[in-house]
Design a protein around this motif. Structure first.
Motif, mmCIF file in Angstrom:
data_model
loop_
_atom_site.group_PDB
_atom_site.id
_atom_site.type_symbol
_atom_site.label_atom_id
_atom_site.label_comp_id
_atom_site.label_asym_id
_atom_site.label_seq_id
_atom_site.Cartn_x
_atom_site.Cartn_y
_atom_site.Cartn_z
ATOM 1 N N SER A 166 -6.525 7.935 -5.727
ATOM 2 C CA SER A 166 -7.231 7.978 -4.449
ATOM 3 C C SER A 166 -6.308 8.237 -3.273
ATOM 4 O O SER A 166 -6.603 9.026 -2.378
ATOM 5 C CB SER A 166 -7.983 6.659 -4.233
ATOM 6 N N VAL A 167 -5.145 7.559 -3.236
ATOM 7 C CA VAL A 167 -4.200 7.687 -2.125
ATOM 8 C C VAL A 167 -2.857 8.140 -2.687
ATOM 9 O O VAL A 167 -2.261 7.448 -3.517
ATOM 10 C CB VAL A 167 -4.024 6.347 -1.385
ATOM 11 N N THR A 168 -2.393 9.301 -2.248
ATOM 12 C CA THR A 168 -1.093 9.803 -2.720
ATOM 13 C C THR A 168 -0.246 10.221 -1.535
ATOM 14 O O THR A 168 0.587 9.482 -1.060
ATOM 15 C CB THR A 168 -1.278 10.967 -3.701
ATOM 16 N N LEU A 210 0.406 1.550 -6.847
ATOM 17 C CA LEU A 210 1.545 2.108 -7.562
ATOM 18 C C LEU A 210 1.749 3.597 -7.306
ATOM 19 O O LEU A 210 2.873 4.095 -7.343
ATOM 20 C CB LEU A 210 1.374 1.837 -9.058
ATOM 21 N N GLY A 211 0.667 4.317 -7.054
ATOM 22 C CA GLY A 211 0.784 5.713 -6.699
ATOM 23 C C GLY A 211 1.173 6.613 -7.858
ATOM 24 O O GLY A 211 1.015 6.265 -9.036
ATOM 25 N N VAL A 212 1.694 7.783 -7.499
ATOM 26 C CA VAL A 212 1.990 8.806 -8.498
ATOM 27 C C VAL A 212 3.446 9.240 -8.387
ATOM 28 O O VAL A 212 4.091 9.073 -7.351
ATOM 29 C CB VAL A 212 1.059 10.025 -8.337
ATOM 30 N N GLU A 213 3.952 9.838 -9.451
ATOM 31 C CA GLU A 213 5.373 10.182 -9.521
ATOM 32 C C GLU A 213 5.767 11.219 -8.478
ATOM 33 O O GLU A 213 6.883 11.192 -7.950
ATOM 34 C CB GLU A 213 5.712 10.679 -10.920
ATOM 35 N N GLU A 267 0.857 -1.181 0.000
ATOM 36 C CA GLU A 267 0.000 0.000 0.000
ATOM 37 C C GLU A 267 0.895 1.234 0.000
ATOM 38 O O GLU A 267 1.741 1.385 0.882
ATOM 39 C CB GLU A 267 -0.901 0.014 1.234
ATOM 40 N N SER A 268 0.689 2.123 -0.969
ATOM 41 C CA SER A 268 1.610 3.229 -1.129
ATOM 42 C C SER A 268 0.991 4.314 -1.973
ATOM 43 O O SER A 268 0.172 4.043 -2.851
ATOM 44 C CB SER A 268 2.899 2.719 -1.791
ATOM 45 N N GLY A 269 1.395 5.555 -1.716
ATOM 46 C CA GLY A 269 1.025 6.652 -2.594
ATOM 47 C C GLY A 269 2.037 6.843 -3.701
ATOM 48 O O GLY A 269 1.851 7.680 -4.591
ATOM 49 N N GLY A 270 3.117 6.056 -3.652
ATOM 50 C CA GLY A 270 4.159 6.139 -4.667
ATOM 51 C C GLY A 270 5.140 4.998 -4.500
ATOM 52 O O GLY A 270 6.089 5.083 -3.722
ATOM 53 N N LEU A 271 4.927 3.900 -5.199
ATOM 54 C CA LEU A 271 5.769 2.715 -5.063
ATOM 55 C C LEU A 271 6.956 2.820 -6.031
ATOM 56 O O LEU A 271 6.763 2.951 -7.237
ATOM 57 C CB LEU A 271 4.951 1.457 -5.361
ATOM 58 N N PRO A 272 8.189 2.777 -5.516
ATOM 59 C CA PRO A 272 9.355 2.917 -6.396
ATOM 60 C C PRO A 272 9.409 1.826 -7.465
ATOM 61 O O PRO A 272 9.065 0.669 -7.216
ATOM 62 C CB PRO A 272 10.545 2.792 -5.428
ATOM 63 N N ALA A 273 9.885 2.201 -8.636
ATOM 64 C CA ALA A 273 10.022 1.235 -9.724
ATOM 65 C C ALA A 273 10.934 0.088 -9.333
ATOM 66 O O ALA A 273 10.712 -1.057 -9.751
ATOM 67 C CB ALA A 273 10.561 1.940 -10.976
ATOM 68 N N THR A 274 11.951 0.366 -8.513
ATOM 69 C CA THR A 274 12.873 -0.696 -8.105
ATOM 70 C C THR A 274 12.156 -1.778 -7.296
ATOM 71 O O THR A 274 12.504 -2.958 -7.399
ATOM 72 C CB THR A 274 14.025 -0.109 -7.276
ATOM 73 N N SER A 325 -2.985 4.255 -9.398
ATOM 74 C CA SER A 325 -1.911 4.708 -10.279
ATOM 75 C C SER A 325 -2.269 5.971 -11.045
ATOM 76 O O SER A 325 -3.416 6.171 -11.460
ATOM 77 C CB SER A 325 -1.559 3.608 -11.288
ATOM 78 N N GLY A 326 -1.257 6.799 -11.267
ATOM 79 C CA GLY A 326 -1.406 7.971 -12.103
ATOM 80 C C GLY A 326 -1.329 7.655 -13.580
ATOM 81 O O GLY A 326 -1.567 8.524 -14.413
ATOM 82 N N ILE A 327 -0.980 6.407 -13.919
ATOM 83 C CA ILE A 327 -0.953 5.967 -15.323
ATOM 84 C C ILE A 327 -1.903 4.779 -15.492
ATOM 85 O O ILE A 327 -1.595 3.812 -16.180
ATOM 86 C CB ILE A 327 0.477 5.613 -15.784
ATOM 87 N N GLN A 328 -3.079 4.883 -14.883
ATOM 88 C CA GLN A 328 -4.007 3.748 -14.872
ATOM 89 C C GLN A 328 -4.466 3.359 -16.271
ATOM 90 O O GLN A 328 -4.687 2.179 -16.551
ATOM 91 C CB GLN A 328 -5.209 4.072 -14.000
ATOM 92 N N ASP A 329 -4.587 4.329 -17.192
ATOM 93 C CA ASP A 329 -4.976 3.994 -18.557
ATOM 94 C C ASP A 329 -3.920 3.137 -19.240
ATOM 95 O O ASP A 329 -4.240 2.169 -19.949
ATOM 96 C CB ASP A 329 -5.203 5.272 -19.375
ATOM 97 N N GLU A 330 -2.644 3.480 -19.053
ATOM 98 C CA GLU A 330 -1.566 2.686 -19.655
ATOM 99 C C GLU A 330 -1.542 1.279 -19.070
ATOM 100 O O GLU A 330 -1.310 0.297 -19.791
ATOM 101 C CB GLU A 330 -0.223 3.370 -19.420
#
Length: 310
Positions: A307-309, A184-187, A157-164, A218-223
Motif C-alpha cells: 500500500s505504501v512504498t 516493513l515496506g519493500v526492498e 511507518e515506512s515504505g522500506g524499513l531497514p533490516a538493521t 510488506s512485499g513478503i507478506q505471505d512469508e
C-alpha cells in the motif's frame, strides 16, 4: 492514521499547530498541557531550527506531554535539521513529555521514502519516560537496541524499513510494550528485513506485555503470515495486523493452517490479494473475530504491490 493528512488528535489530545506561519501575536492555547503540539515548517520557508526555537520561546514546554514534529527540511536544503539531535539537546525543556511522533509529513510535503533521518537512538536516552514513540520515514534511519520500562507504544511507518532497524527493535528490552507496528515496506525502498529478522519479536520473549502486533505493508507478506502462524507471541495478542501488504491465498492458507486465531478481538488484513473464495474462508474460520478484509486488490500482471512504498 494515514500519510495524506496531518494528525488532528494525538495521545488523546487535540493538536495545536505551531509552524513557520505562526506569528508572535497569534493566539495559542492557554494551557500548554491541554494539547499535543505540532511543530513544523514548510518547503523553501523558515528553517525548522528557527521555527523550533520560536516555539520553545512562545510555549511553556515544561507542561507539554505530547509533541509532534512535522516537516523539518530535506537533505538538499542548506538548513536541513536533524530532529533527533534538536530534540535530544532540548530534552530538559520537556520534562513531562510522554508521547512523541516524529515525521507528521504528508505526501504533498514529501514522499515517505524521501524523509531522511540519522541515529534516533539518543531520543530514548534523552526522554527516558516516553510511553509512546512513533516515526514516519526511514531513509538513513539508524537505531540501536533500546531499553525502556515505560514505553507502551512503538510504531514505524515506512515504505522500506531497514533490516538493521527491525533487528534493533527485536533486540530491545521493552517489558511493558503493549503495541508494536512495523511498516516493513519493500526492498526497492530499503525494506530488506526478512521473516528471520522478526523471529525474536515473534517469540515474544522480550515482549511479555504485547497485546497488538502489526507487521504490515510488506512485499513478503505471505512469508510473514507463515511465520506468524506458528509464533508463540500470537497466543497473548488481542489484535493482529498483516495489512497493507502483498498477502495472497498462500499466506492466508498458512494462517488458517496454523495456531488458532479465534482468541483475537480483531484481525486486520486490509489491502490484500485474496481470492473471493479465500475471503469467505477467512470470514468463516473466524466468526467471533472482527476481520478487516477491505481493499481487495488485483495484481498488475504479476506485480503485487504494498500500500505504501515511495
Amino acid at each position: 492514521m494515514g500519510v495524506y493528512q496531518h494528525l488532528e488528535e494525538y495521545a488523546g489530545l487535540p493538536v495545536a499547530r505551531f509552524s513557520d506561519e505562526t506569528a508572535a501575536d497569534d493566539e495559542l492555547p492557554a494551557s500548554a498541557g491541554e494539547a499535543a503540539w505540532y511543530v513544523g515548517t514548510s518547503f523553501d520557508s523558515e528553517p525548522f531550527g528557527e521555527t523550533f526555537a520560536r516555539f520553545r520561546q512562545a510555549v511553556d514546554t515544561t507542561e507539554i506531554t505530547a509533541l509532534i514534529i512535522g516537516y523539518f527540511g530535506a537533505s538538499y536544503d542548506d538548513d536541513a535539521a536533524d530532529p533527533a539531535a534538536l530534540l535530544s539537546e532540548a530534552a530538559a525543556s520537556f520534562p513531562k513529555l510522554r508521547a512523541l511522533f516524529v515525521g507528521d509529513i504528508t505526501g504533498e510535503e514529501s514522499e515517505i521514502s524521501w524523509i531522511e533521518y540519522s541515529d534516533i537512538s539518543p531520543l530514548f536516552t534523552a526522554f527516558p519516560d516516553l510511553e509512546r514513540f512513533e516515526i514516519r520515514g526511514a531513509q538513513g534511519l539508524v537505531l540501536e537496541p533500546i531499553k525502556s520500562e515505560t514505553l507502551k507504544v512503538l510504531r514505524f511507518e515506512s515504505g522500506g524499513l531497514p533490516a538493521t532497524v527491525v533487528q534493533a527493535v527485536a533486540a530491545s528490552e521493552l517489558p511493558n510494550l503493549e503495541h508494536l507496528d512495523l511498516w516493513l515496506g519493500v526492498e526497492d525502498y530499503g525494506g530488506d528485513a526478512t521473516a528471520a529478522d522478526l523471529a525474536p519479536i515473534l517469540s515474544g520473549d522480550r515482549l511479555p506485555a504485547l497485546r497488538h502486533l502489526g507487521l504490515e505493508d510488506s512485499g513478503i507478506q505471505d512469508e510473514i503470515a507463515a511465520a506468524v502462524a506458528g509464533a508463540p507471541v500470537v497466543a497473548r495478542l488481542e489484535t493482529l495486523s498483516l495489512a497493507m501488504g502483498t498477502l495472497t491465498d498462500r499466506g492466508a492458507e498458512a494462517l488458517l493452517s496454523g495456531q488458532p486465531l479465534t482468541h483475537l478481538r480483531a484481525l486486520d488484513l486490509h489491502h490484500h490479494f485474496l481470492s473471493d473464495a479465500m475471503v469467505e474462508r477467512v470470514k468463516g474460520a473466524l466468526p467471533g473475530v472482527e476481520v478487516d478484509l477491505t481493499e481487495q486488490e488485483e495484481p498488475d500482471g504479476d506485480w503485487f504491490y504494498a500500500s505504501v512504498t515511495e
